[in-house]
Design a protein around this motif. Sequence first.
Motif, PDB file in Angstrom:
ATOM      1  N   GLY A 119       1.406  12.105  -0.061  1.00  0.00           N
ATOM      2  CA  GLY A 119       1.591  11.829   1.366  1.00  0.00           C
ATOM      3  C   GLY A 119       2.585  10.721   1.644  1.00  0.00           C
ATOM      4  N   LEU A 120       2.916   9.940   0.604  1.00  0.00           N
ATOM      5  CA  LEU A 120       3.834   8.811   0.808  1.00  0.00           C
ATOM      6  C   LEU A 120       5.292   9.211   0.694  1.00  0.00           C
ATOM      7  CD1 LEU A 120       1.976   6.017  -1.218  1.00  0.00           C
ATOM      8  CD2 LEU A 120       2.131   6.234   1.272  1.00  0.00           C
ATOM      9  N   ASP A 121       5.544  10.268  -0.060  1.00  0.00           N
ATOM     10  CA  ASP A 121       6.930  10.696  -0.296  1.00  0.00           C
ATOM     11  C   ASP A 121       6.886  12.173  -0.668  1.00  0.00           C
ATOM     12  OD1 ASP A 121       9.620  10.650  -0.625  1.00  0.00           O
ATOM     13  OD2 ASP A 121       9.683   9.058  -2.119  1.00  0.00           O
ATOM     14  N   ASP A 122       8.052  12.745  -0.971  1.00  0.00           N
ATOM     15  CA  ASP A 122       8.056  14.122  -1.457  1.00  0.00           C
ATOM     16  C   ASP A 122       7.200  14.198  -2.719  1.00  0.00           C
ATOM     17  OD1 ASP A 122       9.744  14.914   0.554  1.00  0.00           O
ATOM     18  OD2 ASP A 122      11.559  14.552  -0.616  1.00  0.00           O
ATOM     19  N   PRO A 123       6.449  15.300  -2.872  1.00  0.00           N
ATOM     20  CA  PRO A 123       5.578  15.407  -4.052  1.00  0.00           C
ATOM     21  C   PRO A 123       6.382  15.311  -5.349  1.00  0.00           C
ATOM     22  CG  PRO A 123       5.147  17.183  -2.482  1.00  0.00           C
ATOM     23  CD  PRO A 123       6.377  16.478  -2.012  1.00  0.00           C
ATOM     24  N   THR A 124       5.827  14.566  -6.318  1.00  0.00           N
ATOM     25  CA  THR A 124       6.476  14.505  -7.632  1.00  0.00           C
ATOM     26  C   THR A 124       5.779  15.497  -8.557  1.00  0.00           C
ATOM     27  OG1 THR A 124       4.989  12.808  -8.498  1.00  0.00           O
ATOM     28  CG2 THR A 124       6.968  12.042  -7.325  1.00  0.00           C
ATOM     29  N   SER A 125       6.565  16.117  -9.433  1.00  0.00           N
ATOM     30  CA  SER A 125       5.997  17.098 -10.360  1.00  0.00           C
ATOM     31  C   SER A 125       4.962  16.427 -11.259  1.00  0.00           C
ATOM     32  CB  SER A 125       7.102  17.737 -11.201  1.00  0.00           C
ATOM     33  OG  SER A 125       7.890  16.745 -11.825  1.00  0.00           O
TER      34      SER A 125
ATOM     35  N   ASP B  53       0.807  -1.228   0.000  1.00  0.00           N
ATOM     36  CA  ASP B  53       0.000   0.000   0.000  1.00  0.00           C
ATOM     37  C   ASP B  53       0.840   1.278   0.000  1.00  0.00           C
ATOM     38  OD1 ASP B  53       0.935   0.072   2.580  1.00  0.00           O
ATOM     39  OD2 ASP B  53      -1.031  -0.033   3.550  1.00  0.00           O
ATOM     40  N   ARG B  54       2.156   1.147  -0.118  1.00  0.00           N
ATOM     41  CA  ARG B  54       3.021   2.322  -0.250  1.00  0.00           C
ATOM     42  C   ARG B  54       3.715   2.359  -1.628  1.00  0.00           C
ATOM     43  NH1 ARG B  54       3.608   5.154   4.160  1.00  0.00           N
ATOM     44  NH2 ARG B  54       5.507   6.170   3.407  1.00  0.00           N
ATOM     45  N   PHE B  55       3.166   1.613  -2.571  1.00  0.00           N
ATOM     46  CA  PHE B  55       3.760   1.496  -3.899  1.00  0.00           C
ATOM     47  C   PHE B  55       3.313   2.699  -4.745  1.00  0.00           C
ATOM     48  CE2 PHE B  55       4.342  -1.727  -7.653  1.00  0.00           C
ATOM     49  CZ  PHE B  55       5.294  -0.883  -8.208  1.00  0.00           C
ATOM     50  N   ILE B  56       4.158   3.712  -4.783  1.00  0.00           N
ATOM     51  CA  ILE B  56       3.807   4.980  -5.444  1.00  0.00           C
ATOM     52  C   ILE B  56       3.493   4.770  -6.925  1.00  0.00           C
ATOM     53  CG2 ILE B  56       4.773   7.202  -6.186  1.00  0.00           C
ATOM     54  CD1 ILE B  56       6.137   7.357  -3.431  1.00  0.00           C
ATOM     55  N   GLY B  57       4.311   3.945  -7.603  1.00  0.00           N
ATOM     56  CA  GLY B  57       4.106   3.710  -9.038  1.00  0.00           C
ATOM     57  C   GLY B  57       2.718   3.189  -9.353  1.00  0.00           C
ATOM     58  N   ALA B  58       2.188   2.337  -8.481  1.00  0.00           N
ATOM     59  CA  ALA B  58       0.857   1.762  -8.717  1.00  0.00           C
ATOM     60  C   ALA B  58      -0.226   2.833  -8.591  1.00  0.00           C
ATOM     61  CB  ALA B  58       0.596   0.621  -7.734  1.00  0.00           C
ATOM     62  N   TYR B  59      -0.081   3.729  -7.590  1.00  0.00           N
ATOM     63  CA  TYR B  59      -1.062   4.823  -7.442  1.00  0.00           C
ATOM     64  C   TYR B  59      -1.033   5.755  -8.654  1.00  0.00           C
ATOM     65  CZ  TYR B  59      -1.800   3.610  -2.516  1.00  0.00           C
ATOM     66  OH  TYR B  59      -2.124   2.959  -1.337  1.00  0.00           O
TER      67      TYR B  59
ATOM     68  N   GLU C 220     -12.343  12.712 -10.330  1.00  0.00           N
ATOM     69  CA  GLU C 220     -12.242  12.865  -8.864  1.00  0.00           C
ATOM     70  C   GLU C 220     -11.447  11.717  -8.250  1.00  0.00           C
ATOM     71  OE1 GLU C 220     -15.161  13.090 -10.473  1.00  0.00           O
ATOM     72  OE2 GLU C 220     -16.288  14.869  -9.796  1.00  0.00           O
ATOM     73  N   GLU C 221     -11.719  10.488  -8.731  1.00  0.00           N
ATOM     74  CA  GLU C 221     -10.982   9.325  -8.213  1.00  0.00           C
ATOM     75  C   GLU C 221      -9.509   9.367  -8.619  1.00  0.00           C
ATOM     76  OE1 GLU C 221     -13.320   5.439  -8.578  1.00  0.00           O
ATOM     77  OE2 GLU C 221     -14.522   6.850  -9.764  1.00  0.00           O
ATOM     78  N   ALA C 222      -9.248   9.886  -9.815  1.00  0.00           N
ATOM     79  CA  ALA C 222      -7.860  10.019 -10.276  1.00  0.00           C
ATOM     80  C   ALA C 222      -7.109  10.988  -9.359  1.00  0.00           C
ATOM     81  CB  ALA C 222      -7.817  10.508 -11.717  1.00  0.00           C
ATOM     82  N   ILE C 223      -7.762  12.106  -9.025  1.00  0.00           N
ATOM     83  CA  ILE C 223      -7.142  13.083  -8.121  1.00  0.00           C
ATOM     84  C   ILE C 223      -6.820  12.424  -6.785  1.00  0.00           C
ATOM     85  CG2 ILE C 223      -7.614  15.165  -6.739  1.00  0.00           C
ATOM     86  CD1 ILE C 223      -9.235  16.196  -9.213  1.00  0.00           C
ATOM     87  N   GLU C 224      -7.754  11.625  -6.299  1.00  0.00           N
ATOM     88  CA  GLU C 224      -7.550  10.936  -5.014  1.00  0.00           C
ATOM     89  C   GLU C 224      -6.337   9.999  -5.080  1.00  0.00           C
ATOM     90  OE1 GLU C 224      -9.932   7.733  -2.174  1.00  0.00           O
ATOM     91  OE2 GLU C 224     -11.055   8.850  -3.702  1.00  0.00           O
ATOM     92  N   SER C 225      -6.214   9.256  -6.194  1.00  0.00           N
ATOM     93  CA  SER C 225      -5.098   8.320  -6.340  1.00  0.00           C
ATOM     94  C   SER C 225      -3.766   9.062  -6.415  1.00  0.00           C
ATOM     95  CB  SER C 225      -5.300   7.458  -7.589  1.00  0.00           C
ATOM     96  OG  SER C 225      -4.372   6.404  -7.617  1.00  0.00           O
TER      97      SER C 225
END
Length: 466
Positions: free
Chosen positions: A262-268, A231-237, A251-256
Amino acid sequence: MQLSSNEHNNFSLERFESMLKTNSVLFFDSEEFEEIVHHYLENGKIALAKKATKLGLEQHPSSTNLKLFQIEMYIFENKLDIADELLDELHQLEQSNEEIYIQKANIFSRRDMHKEAITLLEQALEITADEADVLSLLGMEYLFLEDYENAKLYFMRCLEEDEEDYSALYNIIYCFEFLDEYEAAIDYLNDFLNKNPYCEVAWHQIGKQYYELKDYKKALAAFDFAIISDDRFIGAYLEKGRVLEKLKRYEEAIESYSITLGLDDPTSYALLRIGKCYEKLGNAEMAIQFYTKCVEEDSLLDKGWIAITDFYIKNKQFQKALYYIEKAINIDSENVLYWKRYAKINNKLNLFEEAEVGFRKALELGNYELESWLTRGDILTNLGEFEAAVNNFNQSLEFYPEHAEIEYRLSGLYFTLNENDKGAFHLKNALKSEPEFLMIIEELFPQVYQMPAVVEIIKEHKNPSL
Protein backbone atom coordinates in the motif's frame (compact mmCIF):
# COMPACT_ATOMS: atom_id res chain seq x y z
CA MET A 1 11.65 43.29 -7.66
CA GLN A 2 14.54 40.92 -6.89
CA LEU A 3 14.15 37.32 -8.07
CA SER A 4 14.56 34.42 -5.63
CA SER A 5 17.42 31.98 -6.27
CA ASN A 6 15.12 29.34 -7.83
CA GLU A 7 13.29 31.88 -9.97
CA HIS A 8 16.63 33.26 -11.14
CA ASN A 9 17.86 29.76 -12.06
CA ASN A 10 14.63 28.98 -13.95
CA PHE A 11 14.85 32.32 -15.76
CA SER A 12 18.46 31.58 -16.79
CA LEU A 13 17.48 28.09 -18.04
CA GLU A 14 14.54 29.44 -20.02
CA ARG A 15 16.76 32.10 -21.62
CA PHE A 16 19.45 29.52 -22.42
CA GLU A 17 17.02 27.03 -23.98
CA SER A 18 15.33 29.84 -25.90
CA MET A 19 18.76 30.85 -27.23
CA LEU A 20 19.39 27.28 -28.46
CA LYS A 21 16.00 27.13 -30.21
CA THR A 22 16.38 30.49 -31.96
CA ASN A 23 20.09 30.01 -32.72
CA SER A 24 20.73 33.50 -31.32
CA VAL A 25 23.58 34.43 -28.96
CA LEU A 26 22.74 35.82 -25.52
CA PHE A 27 25.14 36.80 -22.76
CA PHE A 28 25.17 35.00 -19.40
CA ASP A 29 27.56 35.64 -16.57
CA SER A 30 29.85 32.76 -15.56
CA GLU A 31 27.80 31.88 -12.47
CA GLU A 32 24.66 31.53 -14.58
CA PHE A 33 26.50 29.13 -16.90
CA GLU A 34 27.72 27.16 -13.89
CA GLU A 35 24.15 26.84 -12.57
CA ILE A 36 22.88 25.80 -16.02
CA VAL A 37 25.61 23.15 -16.44
CA HIS A 38 25.06 21.87 -12.89
CA HIS A 39 21.32 21.57 -13.54
CA TYR A 40 21.84 19.52 -16.70
CA LEU A 41 24.42 17.25 -15.06
CA GLU A 42 22.11 16.66 -12.08
CA ASN A 43 19.34 15.64 -14.48
CA GLY A 44 21.57 13.44 -16.65
CA LYS A 45 21.31 15.70 -19.70
CA ILE A 46 24.95 15.36 -20.69
CA ALA A 47 24.62 16.69 -24.25
CA LEU A 48 23.02 19.93 -23.01
CA ALA A 49 25.61 20.20 -20.22
CA LYS A 50 28.40 19.93 -22.81
CA LYS A 51 26.70 22.55 -25.00
CA ALA A 52 26.32 24.95 -22.08
CA THR A 53 29.95 24.41 -21.01
CA LYS A 54 31.22 25.07 -24.54
CA LEU A 55 29.19 28.28 -24.89
CA GLY A 56 30.14 29.32 -21.36
CA LEU A 57 33.87 28.96 -22.07
CA GLU A 58 33.48 30.93 -25.29
CA GLN A 59 32.05 33.82 -23.24
CA HIS A 60 34.24 33.26 -20.14
CA PRO A 61 37.43 31.51 -21.29
CA SER A 62 39.19 32.02 -17.94
CA SER A 63 36.42 30.52 -15.77
CA THR A 64 38.02 27.80 -13.65
CA ASN A 65 34.69 26.28 -12.62
CA LEU A 66 33.52 25.93 -16.21
CA LYS A 67 36.85 24.34 -17.13
CA LEU A 68 36.38 21.92 -14.23
CA PHE A 69 32.92 21.04 -15.53
CA GLN A 70 34.48 20.40 -18.94
CA ILE A 71 37.12 18.16 -17.34
CA GLU A 72 34.44 16.28 -15.37
CA MET A 73 32.64 15.49 -18.62
CA TYR A 74 35.84 14.33 -20.30
CA ILE A 75 36.40 11.97 -17.36
CA PHE A 76 32.79 10.77 -17.63
CA GLU A 77 33.43 9.96 -21.31
CA ASN A 78 36.69 8.20 -20.32
CA LYS A 79 38.79 10.74 -22.23
CA LEU A 80 41.29 10.64 -19.41
CA ASP A 81 44.37 11.90 -21.24
CA ILE A 82 42.61 15.09 -22.38
CA ALA A 83 41.21 15.66 -18.87
CA ASP A 84 44.64 15.03 -17.33
CA GLU A 85 46.30 17.57 -19.61
CA LEU A 86 43.69 20.25 -18.85
CA LEU A 87 44.05 19.63 -15.12
CA ASP A 88 47.82 20.07 -15.32
CA GLU A 89 47.27 23.44 -17.02
CA LEU A 90 44.78 24.50 -14.32
CA HIS A 91 47.09 23.34 -11.55
CA GLN A 92 49.79 25.72 -12.78
CA LEU A 93 47.33 28.59 -12.34
CA GLU A 94 45.50 27.54 -9.16
CA GLN A 95 47.39 25.30 -6.77
CA SER A 96 44.98 25.84 -3.91
CA ASN A 97 41.78 24.68 -5.67
CA GLU A 98 40.75 21.39 -4.06
CA GLU A 99 38.53 20.48 -7.03
CA ILE A 100 41.64 20.14 -9.21
CA TYR A 101 43.08 17.57 -6.79
CA ILE A 102 39.71 15.77 -6.60
CA GLN A 103 39.35 15.48 -10.37
CA LYS A 104 42.99 14.40 -10.72
CA ALA A 105 42.31 11.74 -8.07
CA ASN A 106 39.23 10.70 -10.06
CA ILE A 107 41.46 10.06 -13.08
CA PHE A 108 43.89 7.99 -11.00
CA SER A 109 40.95 6.02 -9.62
CA ARG A 110 39.63 5.34 -13.13
CA ARG A 111 43.07 3.98 -13.99
CA ASP A 112 43.00 1.70 -10.90
CA MET A 113 45.80 3.75 -9.33
CA HIS A 114 44.01 4.06 -6.01
CA LYS A 115 47.05 4.75 -3.81
CA GLU A 116 47.95 7.73 -6.02
CA ALA A 117 44.31 8.89 -5.82
CA ILE A 118 44.47 8.71 -2.03
CA THR A 119 47.63 10.87 -1.93
CA LEU A 120 45.88 13.59 -3.96
CA LEU A 121 42.69 13.40 -1.88
CA GLU A 122 44.74 13.80 1.30
CA GLN A 123 46.13 17.00 -0.23
CA ALA A 124 42.60 18.14 -1.12
CA LEU A 125 41.52 17.44 2.45
CA GLU A 126 44.09 19.93 3.77
CA ILE A 127 42.67 22.83 1.73
CA THR A 128 38.96 22.06 1.36
CA ALA A 129 36.15 23.79 3.20
CA ASP A 130 33.90 20.76 2.61
CA GLU A 131 35.71 17.92 4.38
CA ALA A 132 32.76 15.50 4.30
CA ASP A 133 32.86 15.07 0.51
CA VAL A 134 36.61 14.47 0.40
CA LEU A 135 36.47 12.07 3.37
CA SER A 136 33.77 10.10 1.55
CA LEU A 137 35.94 9.92 -1.59
CA LEU A 138 38.87 8.69 0.52
CA GLY A 139 36.65 6.02 2.03
CA MET A 140 35.68 4.85 -1.47
CA GLU A 141 39.31 4.62 -2.59
CA TYR A 142 40.12 2.43 0.41
CA LEU A 143 37.10 0.28 -0.48
CA PHE A 144 38.54 -0.18 -3.97
CA LEU A 145 41.78 -1.34 -2.30
CA GLU A 146 39.74 -3.70 -0.09
CA ASP A 147 41.25 -1.97 2.93
CA TYR A 148 38.06 -2.08 4.98
CA GLU A 149 39.61 -0.84 8.23
CA ASN A 150 40.79 2.44 6.70
CA ALA A 151 37.64 2.77 4.60
CA LYS A 152 35.57 2.44 7.76
CA LEU A 153 37.61 5.12 9.57
CA TYR A 154 37.23 7.66 6.75
CA PHE A 155 33.48 7.04 6.42
CA MET A 156 33.19 7.50 10.20
CA ARG A 157 34.99 10.84 9.95
CA CYS A 158 32.68 11.75 7.08
CA LEU A 159 29.61 10.97 9.20
CA GLU A 160 31.00 13.06 12.06
CA GLU A 161 31.12 16.00 9.65
CA ASP A 162 27.64 15.35 8.27
CA GLU A 163 25.32 13.21 10.43
CA GLU A 164 22.71 13.07 7.66
CA ASP A 165 25.07 11.44 5.16
CA TYR A 166 23.34 8.07 5.19
CA SER A 167 25.46 6.75 2.32
CA ALA A 168 28.48 7.08 4.66
CA LEU A 169 26.52 5.23 7.37
CA TYR A 170 25.67 2.42 4.95
CA ASN A 171 29.32 2.17 3.92
CA ILE A 172 30.48 2.01 7.54
CA ILE A 173 28.13 -0.89 8.20
CA TYR A 174 29.19 -2.56 4.95
CA CYS A 175 32.80 -2.50 6.24
CA PHE A 176 31.79 -3.92 9.63
CA GLU A 177 29.83 -6.69 7.89
CA PHE A 178 32.66 -7.54 5.52
CA LEU A 179 34.96 -7.88 8.54
CA ASP A 180 32.32 -10.02 10.32
CA GLU A 181 32.26 -7.46 13.14
CA TYR A 182 28.51 -7.55 13.77
CA GLU A 183 28.71 -6.80 17.50
CA ALA A 184 31.11 -3.90 16.87
CA ALA A 185 28.64 -2.59 14.29
CA ILE A 186 25.87 -2.74 16.92
CA ASP A 187 28.02 -0.80 19.41
CA TYR A 188 28.77 1.84 16.79
CA LEU A 189 25.11 2.17 15.80
CA ASN A 190 24.02 2.42 19.44
CA ASP A 191 26.46 5.32 19.94
CA PHE A 192 25.09 6.96 16.79
CA LEU A 193 21.50 6.45 17.98
CA ASN A 194 22.28 8.07 21.33
CA LYS A 195 22.87 11.28 19.39
CA ASN A 196 20.22 10.62 16.69
CA PRO A 197 17.45 8.63 18.39
CA TYR A 198 14.96 8.99 15.52
CA CYS A 199 17.30 7.96 12.70
CA GLU A 200 15.28 5.28 10.90
CA VAL A 201 18.30 4.21 8.82
CA ALA A 202 20.38 3.47 11.94
CA TRP A 203 17.51 1.48 13.52
CA HIS A 204 17.11 -0.45 10.27
CA GLN A 205 20.83 -1.24 10.15
CA ILE A 206 21.02 -2.31 13.79
CA GLY A 207 18.08 -4.62 13.16
CA LYS A 208 20.00 -6.22 10.29
CA GLN A 209 23.00 -6.84 12.56
CA TYR A 210 20.83 -8.55 15.16
CA TYR A 211 19.28 -10.62 12.36
CA GLU A 212 22.74 -11.81 11.29
CA LEU A 213 23.46 -12.76 14.92
CA LYS A 214 20.12 -14.66 14.98
CA ASP A 215 18.89 -12.48 17.85
CA TYR A 216 15.46 -12.16 16.25
CA LYS A 217 13.65 -10.53 19.18
CA LYS A 218 16.12 -7.62 19.30
CA ALA A 219 16.04 -7.40 15.50
CA LEU A 220 12.25 -7.15 15.62
CA ALA A 221 12.39 -4.38 18.23
CA ALA A 222 14.90 -2.44 16.10
CA PHE A 223 12.72 -2.66 12.97
CA ASP A 224 9.74 -1.50 15.03
CA PHE A 225 11.75 1.56 16.12
CA ALA A 226 12.66 2.21 12.48
CA ILE A 227 8.97 2.15 11.60
CA ILE A 228 8.13 4.46 14.53
CA SER A 229 10.77 6.87 13.19
CA ASP A 230 9.36 6.66 9.65
CA ASP A 231 6.08 4.82 9.18
CA ARG A 232 6.57 4.78 5.39
CA PHE A 233 9.97 3.05 5.52
CA ILE A 234 9.38 0.09 3.20
CA GLY A 235 12.74 -1.56 3.95
CA ALA A 236 11.91 -1.78 7.65
CA TYR A 237 8.54 -3.48 6.97
CA LEU A 238 10.23 -6.01 4.65
CA GLU A 239 12.95 -6.81 7.19
CA LYS A 240 10.37 -7.05 9.97
CA GLY A 241 8.49 -9.57 7.82
CA ARG A 242 11.67 -11.63 7.42
CA VAL A 243 12.18 -11.73 11.21
CA LEU A 244 8.56 -12.69 11.84
CA GLU A 245 8.98 -15.55 9.36
CA LYS A 246 12.02 -16.77 11.31
CA LEU A 247 9.89 -16.66 14.47
CA LYS A 248 7.18 -18.65 12.60
CA ARG A 249 4.68 -15.81 13.14
CA TYR A 250 3.45 -16.08 9.56
CA GLU A 251 0.17 -14.12 9.88
CA GLU A 252 2.07 -11.13 11.31
CA ALA A 253 4.72 -11.48 8.60
CA ILE A 254 2.00 -11.34 5.94
CA GLU A 255 0.62 -8.20 7.58
CA SER A 256 4.06 -6.53 7.57
CA TYR A 257 4.75 -7.43 3.93
CA SER A 258 1.22 -6.34 2.94
CA ILE A 259 1.74 -2.84 4.36
CA THR A 260 4.51 -2.29 1.77
CA LEU A 261 2.04 -3.05 -1.05
CA GLY A 262 0.00 0.00 0.00
CA LEU A 263 2.98 2.32 0.39
CA ASP A 264 4.34 1.97 -3.13
CA ASP A 265 4.03 -0.19 -6.23
CA PRO A 266 4.06 -3.85 -5.17
CA THR A 267 7.53 -5.41 -5.10
CA SER A 268 7.98 -8.95 -6.40
CA TYR A 269 9.95 -9.73 -3.22
CA ALA A 270 7.02 -8.85 -0.93
CA LEU A 271 4.56 -10.83 -3.10
CA LEU A 272 6.89 -13.85 -3.06
CA ARG A 273 7.33 -13.75 0.72
CA ILE A 274 3.55 -13.44 1.28
CA GLY A 275 3.13 -16.51 -0.94
CA LYS A 276 5.75 -18.39 1.10
CA CYS A 277 3.98 -17.48 4.35
CA TYR A 278 0.63 -18.70 3.05
CA GLU A 279 2.30 -21.93 1.92
CA LYS A 280 3.74 -22.40 5.43
CA LEU A 281 0.24 -21.83 6.83
CA GLY A 282 -1.12 -24.55 4.52
CA ASN A 283 -3.22 -22.10 2.50
CA ALA A 284 -2.42 -23.43 -1.00
CA GLU A 285 -4.92 -21.22 -2.82
CA MET A 286 -3.52 -17.96 -1.44
CA ALA A 287 0.07 -19.17 -1.87
CA ILE A 288 -0.44 -19.80 -5.59
CA GLN A 289 -2.33 -16.52 -5.95
CA PHE A 290 0.63 -14.53 -4.61
CA TYR A 291 3.26 -16.57 -6.48
CA THR A 292 1.34 -15.82 -9.68
CA LYS A 293 1.20 -12.10 -8.81
CA CYS A 294 4.93 -12.23 -8.13
CA VAL A 295 5.86 -13.51 -11.62
CA GLU A 296 3.37 -11.13 -13.22
CA GLU A 297 5.06 -8.25 -11.41
CA ASP A 298 8.57 -9.39 -12.32
CA SER A 299 8.89 -12.21 -14.85
CA LEU A 300 12.69 -12.13 -14.51
CA LEU A 301 12.66 -13.03 -10.81
CA ASP A 302 13.69 -16.68 -10.88
CA LYS A 303 12.68 -17.19 -7.24
CA GLY A 304 9.04 -16.58 -8.21
CA TRP A 305 8.98 -19.24 -10.95
CA ILE A 306 10.92 -21.63 -8.73
CA ALA A 307 8.45 -21.10 -5.87
CA ILE A 308 5.45 -22.01 -8.09
CA THR A 309 7.27 -24.96 -9.65
CA ASP A 310 8.50 -26.33 -6.30
CA PHE A 311 5.00 -25.93 -4.83
CA TYR A 312 3.55 -28.23 -7.50
CA ILE A 313 6.49 -30.65 -7.26
CA LYS A 314 5.91 -30.99 -3.48
CA ASN A 315 2.26 -31.72 -4.18
CA LYS A 316 3.23 -34.24 -6.91
CA GLN A 317 1.38 -32.20 -9.54
CA PHE A 318 4.14 -32.68 -12.08
CA GLN A 319 2.22 -31.61 -15.18
CA LYS A 320 1.48 -28.21 -13.60
CA ALA A 321 5.08 -27.93 -12.41
CA LEU A 322 6.24 -28.65 -15.98
CA TYR A 323 3.89 -25.97 -17.37
CA TYR A 324 5.39 -23.26 -15.15
CA ILE A 325 9.03 -24.27 -15.56
CA GLU A 326 8.61 -24.26 -19.36
CA LYS A 327 7.20 -20.73 -19.12
CA ALA A 328 10.22 -19.74 -17.02
CA ILE A 329 12.65 -21.29 -19.55
CA ASN A 330 10.96 -19.38 -22.39
CA ILE A 331 11.80 -16.16 -20.50
CA ASP A 332 15.34 -17.12 -19.45
CA SER A 333 16.84 -20.13 -21.20
CA GLU A 334 20.23 -19.65 -19.52
CA ASN A 335 19.02 -20.22 -15.95
CA VAL A 336 20.56 -23.42 -14.63
CA LEU A 337 18.04 -23.67 -11.77
CA TYR A 338 15.20 -23.88 -14.32
CA TRP A 339 16.87 -26.64 -16.34
CA LYS A 340 17.57 -28.72 -13.23
CA ARG A 341 13.90 -28.66 -12.35
CA TYR A 342 12.85 -29.26 -15.95
CA ALA A 343 15.04 -32.36 -15.99
CA LYS A 344 13.78 -33.73 -12.68
CA ILE A 345 10.11 -33.13 -13.52
CA ASN A 346 10.38 -34.86 -16.90
CA ASN A 347 12.19 -37.74 -15.23
CA LYS A 348 9.28 -38.08 -12.80
CA LEU A 349 6.88 -38.08 -15.78
CA ASN A 350 8.98 -40.79 -17.51
CA LEU A 351 9.72 -38.37 -20.35
CA PHE A 352 13.33 -39.51 -20.46
CA GLU A 353 14.51 -37.83 -23.65
CA GLU A 354 13.28 -34.44 -22.37
CA ALA A 355 14.85 -35.17 -18.96
CA GLU A 356 18.19 -35.93 -20.63
CA VAL A 357 18.03 -32.59 -22.48
CA GLY A 358 17.38 -30.83 -19.18
CA PHE A 359 20.34 -32.43 -17.41
CA ARG A 360 22.59 -31.78 -20.43
CA LYS A 361 21.62 -28.08 -20.47
CA ALA A 362 22.20 -27.84 -16.71
CA LEU A 363 25.68 -29.36 -17.12
CA GLU A 364 26.48 -27.07 -20.07
CA LEU A 365 25.52 -24.09 -17.88
CA GLY A 366 27.97 -25.14 -15.17
CA ASN A 367 25.87 -27.26 -12.81
CA TYR A 368 28.41 -30.01 -12.15
CA GLU A 369 26.62 -31.70 -9.27
CA LEU A 370 27.27 -35.43 -9.03
CA GLU A 371 23.53 -36.13 -9.11
CA SER A 372 23.21 -34.44 -12.52
CA TRP A 373 26.00 -36.55 -14.04
CA LEU A 374 24.66 -39.78 -12.53
CA THR A 375 21.01 -39.25 -13.45
CA ARG A 376 21.79 -38.10 -16.99
CA GLY A 377 24.11 -41.11 -17.50
CA ASP A 378 21.48 -43.53 -16.18
CA ILE A 379 18.85 -42.02 -18.50
CA LEU A 380 21.19 -42.40 -21.51
CA THR A 381 21.87 -45.99 -20.43
CA ASN A 382 18.13 -46.76 -20.21
CA LEU A 383 17.64 -45.19 -23.66
CA GLY A 384 20.32 -47.51 -25.05
CA GLU A 385 22.67 -44.57 -25.75
CA PHE A 386 25.67 -46.40 -24.33
CA GLU A 387 28.42 -44.40 -26.05
CA ALA A 388 26.84 -41.12 -24.96
CA ALA A 389 26.53 -42.49 -21.41
CA VAL A 390 30.25 -43.45 -21.44
CA ASN A 391 31.17 -39.94 -22.60
CA ASN A 392 28.99 -38.45 -19.85
CA PHE A 393 30.62 -40.53 -17.10
CA ASN A 394 34.16 -39.98 -18.41
CA GLN A 395 33.51 -36.22 -18.30
CA SER A 396 32.18 -36.53 -14.75
CA LEU A 397 35.44 -38.21 -13.65
CA GLU A 398 37.21 -34.89 -14.34
CA PHE A 399 35.16 -33.41 -11.49
CA TYR A 400 34.86 -36.53 -9.30
CA PRO A 401 38.04 -38.59 -9.89
CA GLU A 402 37.80 -42.31 -9.06
CA HIS A 403 34.29 -41.88 -7.62
CA ALA A 404 32.90 -45.37 -7.05
CA GLU A 405 29.36 -44.66 -8.28
CA ILE A 406 30.80 -43.44 -11.58
CA GLU A 407 33.38 -46.26 -11.81
CA TYR A 408 30.73 -49.00 -11.39
CA ARG A 409 28.58 -47.45 -14.10
CA LEU A 410 31.52 -47.11 -16.51
CA SER A 411 32.44 -50.73 -15.82
CA GLY A 412 28.90 -51.89 -16.64
CA LEU A 413 28.80 -49.82 -19.83
CA TYR A 414 32.21 -50.99 -21.10
CA PHE A 415 31.31 -54.65 -20.50
CA THR A 416 28.01 -54.02 -22.32
CA LEU A 417 30.01 -52.58 -25.26
CA ASN A 418 32.33 -55.63 -25.16
CA GLU A 419 35.30 -53.47 -24.12
CA ASN A 420 36.15 -55.92 -21.39
CA ASP A 421 39.61 -54.58 -20.50
CA LYS A 422 38.19 -51.14 -19.76
CA GLY A 423 35.26 -52.71 -17.95
CA ALA A 424 37.62 -54.73 -15.74
CA PHE A 425 39.80 -51.66 -15.05
CA HIS A 426 36.87 -49.57 -13.78
CA LEU A 427 35.34 -52.48 -11.85
CA LYS A 428 38.60 -53.07 -9.96
CA ASN A 429 38.90 -49.33 -9.21
CA ALA A 430 35.36 -49.28 -7.84
CA LEU A 431 35.80 -52.40 -5.72
CA LYS A 432 38.97 -50.97 -4.19
CA SER A 433 37.23 -47.82 -2.94
CA GLU A 434 33.59 -48.78 -2.27
CA PRO A 435 32.93 -52.56 -2.43
CA GLU A 436 29.52 -52.12 -0.79
CA PHE A 437 28.30 -50.22 -3.87
CA LEU A 438 28.59 -53.38 -6.00
CA MET A 439 24.79 -53.44 -6.07
CA ILE A 440 24.99 -50.68 -8.74
CA ILE A 441 26.25 -53.23 -11.27
CA GLU A 442 23.68 -55.78 -10.09
CA GLU A 443 20.75 -53.35 -10.41
CA LEU A 444 21.72 -51.37 -13.52
CA PHE A 445 23.54 -54.08 -15.49
CA PRO A 446 22.13 -57.46 -14.35
CA GLN A 447 23.47 -59.28 -17.42
CA VAL A 448 26.95 -57.87 -16.88
CA TYR A 449 26.80 -58.88 -13.20
CA GLN A 450 26.44 -62.52 -14.28
CA MET A 451 29.27 -62.47 -16.85
CA PRO A 452 32.02 -64.97 -15.93
CA ALA A 453 34.76 -62.31 -16.19
CA VAL A 454 32.87 -60.06 -13.79
CA VAL A 455 32.09 -62.88 -11.39
CA GLU A 456 35.81 -63.76 -11.36
CA ILE A 457 36.91 -60.18 -10.61
CA ILE A 458 34.41 -59.95 -7.73
CA LYS A 459 35.55 -63.32 -6.41
CA GLU A 460 39.23 -62.30 -6.51
CA HIS A 461 38.38 -59.09 -4.64
CA LYS A 462 36.58 -60.99 -1.88
CA ASN A 463 39.30 -63.63 -1.65
CA PRO A 464 42.57 -61.96 -2.69
CA SER A 465 44.63 -65.06 -1.74
CA LEU A 466 42.92 -67.15 -4.46
